[in-house]
Design a protein around this motif. Sequence first.
Motif, mmCIF file in Angstrom:
data_model
loop_
_atom_site.group_PDB
_atom_site.id
_atom_site.type_symbol
_atom_site.label_atom_id
_atom_site.label_comp_id
_atom_site.label_asym_id
_atom_site.label_seq_id
_atom_site.Cartn_x
_atom_site.Cartn_y
_atom_site.Cartn_z
ATOM 1 N N LEU A 25 2.563 -11.503 -2.899
ATOM 2 C CA LEU A 25 1.710 -10.850 -3.730
ATOM 3 C C LEU A 25 0.314 -10.624 -3.768
ATOM 4 C CD1 LEU A 25 2.344 -9.104 -6.361
ATOM 5 C CD2 LEU A 25 2.454 -11.453 -7.635
ATOM 6 N N PHE A 26 -0.096 -12.021 -3.443
ATOM 7 C CA PHE A 26 -1.568 -12.156 -3.351
ATOM 8 C C PHE A 26 -2.176 -11.271 -2.381
ATOM 9 C CE2 PHE A 26 -5.030 -15.221 -1.678
ATOM 10 C CZ PHE A 26 -5.885 -14.422 -2.472
ATOM 11 N N GLU B 158 -5.541 -6.004 -1.202
ATOM 12 C CA GLU B 158 -5.497 -4.728 -0.731
ATOM 13 C C GLU B 158 -5.479 -3.749 -1.690
ATOM 14 O OE1 GLU B 158 -5.398 -3.915 2.591
ATOM 15 O OE2 GLU B 158 -5.868 -6.172 2.680
ATOM 16 N N LEU B 159 -4.974 -3.915 -2.895
ATOM 17 C CA LEU B 159 -5.059 -3.022 -4.039
ATOM 18 C C LEU B 159 -6.207 -2.941 -4.544
ATOM 19 C CD1 LEU B 159 -3.949 -0.990 -6.210
ATOM 20 C CD2 LEU B 159 -3.181 -3.079 -7.484
ATOM 21 N N ILE C 270 -11.809 -0.895 -5.678
ATOM 22 C CA ILE C 270 -13.069 -1.454 -6.002
ATOM 23 C C ILE C 270 -14.075 -1.143 -4.606
ATOM 24 C CG2 ILE C 270 -14.722 -3.117 -6.474
ATOM 25 C CD1 ILE C 270 -12.382 -4.593 -8.137
ATOM 26 N N LEU C 271 -13.939 -1.923 -3.796
ATOM 27 C CA LEU C 271 -14.655 -1.807 -2.404
ATOM 28 C C LEU C 271 -14.527 -0.343 -1.883
ATOM 29 C CD1 LEU C 271 -16.491 -3.048 -0.250
ATOM 30 C CD2 LEU C 271 -14.362 -3.626 1.018
ATOM 31 N N ARG C 272 -13.534 0.131 -1.884
ATOM 32 C CA ARG C 272 -13.534 1.480 -1.009
ATOM 33 C C ARG C 272 -14.070 2.809 -1.958
ATOM 34 N NH1 ARG C 272 -7.732 2.781 1.867
ATOM 35 N NH2 ARG C 272 -8.108 0.331 2.290
ATOM 36 N N THR C 273 -13.490 2.421 -3.162
ATOM 37 C CA THR C 273 -13.720 3.330 -4.430
ATOM 38 C C THR C 273 -15.479 3.605 -4.426
ATOM 39 O OG1 THR C 273 -11.597 3.285 -5.397
ATOM 40 C CG2 THR C 273 -13.569 4.233 -6.710
ATOM 41 N N SER D 212 -8.205 -12.319 -5.555
ATOM 42 C CA SER D 212 -8.091 -10.718 -5.274
ATOM 43 C C SER D 212 -9.100 -9.734 -5.700
ATOM 44 C CB SER D 212 -6.874 -10.308 -5.937
ATOM 45 O OG SER D 212 -5.500 -10.983 -5.497
ATOM 46 N N LEU D 213 -9.768 -10.260 -6.831
ATOM 47 C CA LEU D 213 -11.101 -9.691 -7.354
ATOM 48 C C LEU D 213 -12.187 -9.883 -6.290
ATOM 49 C CD1 LEU D 213 -10.376 -10.092 -11.276
ATOM 50 C CD2 LEU D 213 -10.574 -7.632 -9.948
#
Length: 592
Positions: free
Chosen positions: A31-32, A37-38, A43-46, A126-127
Motif C-alpha cells: 500500500l505504501f 506512486e499516487l 504532486i511531482l508530475r502535475t 509517501s508525501l
Amino acid sequence: MKIGLKELPYYEKWIIAGFLIGVISGITITLFYFTTELFSILILRTISGIEPPKAFGDVASLSLPLPRGYIYLLPLSVGLGGLMVGIILYFIPEIKGSGTDYSISAYHNSKEIKWYIAPIKLVASSLTLGSGGSAGDEGPSAVISASIGNSLTRRLGLPLEDSRRAIAIGIGTGIGIVFKSPIAGALLSAEILYRRDLEPDVIFPSLISASTGYVIYGYFTGYEPLLGFYNLPFDPLRLPIYAIMGVISGILSIFYVKSFRWVKETFSKVPLWISPTIGGIIMGGIGILFPEVIGKGYGWIDLAEFQDLTKFSSSSPLPFILILLFLPFAKIIATDLTVGSGGSGGIFAPGLVIGAFAGLDLGLIFNKITPTVVPYVAPVVVIGMVSFLAGSVKVPLSAIILVTEITDSIQLLPGTMIAVAISYIVSGRYSLIEGLPESRKESPVHSAEFEVPLLEKIRVRECHLDETSVREDDQIERVLRITKEKGLRSVPVTDDNNNFVGVIYTRNLKRGRKVRDFVIKGVPVISPDSSLEHAWEVMVASRSTSVPVVDGGKLMGTLTFTSMLDRYKEREEEVFKGPDKSDKEENSKHES
C-alpha cells in the motif's frame, strides 16, 4: 488443554508470529508503494511535469525518459510536500526523518512503538517521496513494519521481551520487503542494532516474516531483482580498482555522515512544522541543476550500470562532465536537506545511489585509462553501491548480501568483500545511525547478562567487621564465654601485637587450658580489598559463617555472613533505587 502462543516453544511461536508480521507488513508496504506512486502523479508530475526513471524491478519501464516539463517548478513541488509533512509533524513529531534510529532506540530501551505510527509514517513518507524529495523508502518501511510487529505481539499477549524483539524483526522485514531481498533483511535485523555485534535471536523470525512479506509485495510489484541482472564475468585484474573504490566510498561516507548531522543540527533550530518546507525548497533548487537527485533514484542506478549516459545530461543546464563529477555530492546534499530537515524518508537507499554515482565516475575514468580491463562501468557501479552502504551505515555483512540480491551479482563477491572491508575501515566510527551500542554488552536490554555480579563489586571494607578476638595466652573459659554471648562458632586468635595467628573453634575445647593449645593455624583469610564473592567462597569452603579479615598480617576483624548480607541488601537498594514508575505500570499492565 488450550495452549496460547506465548506458551509455545521458541521456533513454533516465531513461525506463527513471524508469518503474521510478514503478512501484515507485506500488505502495508505494498500500500505504501502505490500511495507513493499516487502522490508522485498528483504532486511531482502535475506541478513540474517530471517523471524520474524507474528501476528494472519496478512496475514502470526503465527506458522511460525524464521529460523536462516545468522543472523550474520543482522547488514548489518538493516544498509543498514538505509543508504537508510539516503539518503532520506538528501533531506527531515521532515520524520525522528516517525513523530507523527511532525504531532502534525503541528496541534498546524496550519502548513501545504505537500502532498509529505505521499509517501516519506511510502517508508522510509517501508525501515526501511523491513530491520529489531525495530520500528512500526503506527507512519508512522499517518503521512501519517495526510498529506492526511491536503492536501485534503486544496484542497477542506475548512477553515484553518478545515485543521488543519484534521491533528488530520488523526493521529487517520492512527493508527486506521493499528491496526484494529477504535474506539481507533477516541478517540486517540482527546487524543494524550494533556497531560491531549481532542479535542472533531475531534472525530466524526475520527469515519467516521477511520472506512472507516479500511474497506478498512481489505479487503486486514483480519478483525480479530490484536493479536487474548483472551478468558480466569476474576479472581479478579489476581488484585494485575495487580497492580504490573502497577508499573513495569510505571517504564519501564520512562526508555523508558529517553533512547529514550538520544539516540536522541546523534545522533543529527551526520550528519543526516549517523546516521540511524550507529543506524541500532548497532541495528542489538543487534538483533543477541535478534532476538525478529527485526521488528514490533507483532508476538512475540502472542507467549508470547499463552506461546509458545520454539521459544524465538531457534535463540539466549544466555541462555533462560537471553533472557526472558532482552527482555524488549533489545527492548527498539533497538527501541531507530532505531528511535532515524533518522530511519523512530513508537515508540508506540514497546511499546506494550515491555509491552508484561514485562508481560510475571511477568506472568511466578507468574505462578511458584501461578499456580492456574495464570495458564496462557496471561492476564498479555495483561495488560503489555496496561499499558506500557498508561504510555509511556500518552493516558490512548485510550490505554485501543486499546488493548481491538486488543486482544478482554473486560473481562479484570477491571484489565486493575487498571494497567493503576497506570502506568500513576508512570510514571509521562514522555512522548515519547515532548512538548505536558498540555491542550487546552496552545495550540496556542486555546489561544484566554482562553485568559483573553485585557480590563481586562490593568490597569487604564496606562491611561492618566484628572486632571480637582472643589472645594466645587467654584461658579457654574466656573463649567459651565470648562464643556463648555472641553465638559464635569460632574466634580469631592474635598475639600481643595484634598479629593474626589463627582461629580457635568451640568444638572439643577443654577447660583449664590456654588458647594456644587449640588454635588452628593456616586457615583461609581475606583482605579488606577482597570482594564479597571471594569471601562467600571462603566461607563455603571452610563450612563457616565467618572469616577473618587480615591486612599486612594484622587482624582487622571478622566478616560474618549476617554483615555481608546486610551490606548486599543496602547496595541492591542503591542500584534499583527509584525505578521509573511508568515502566513499572506498563510492565504490570502488559503482564495482566
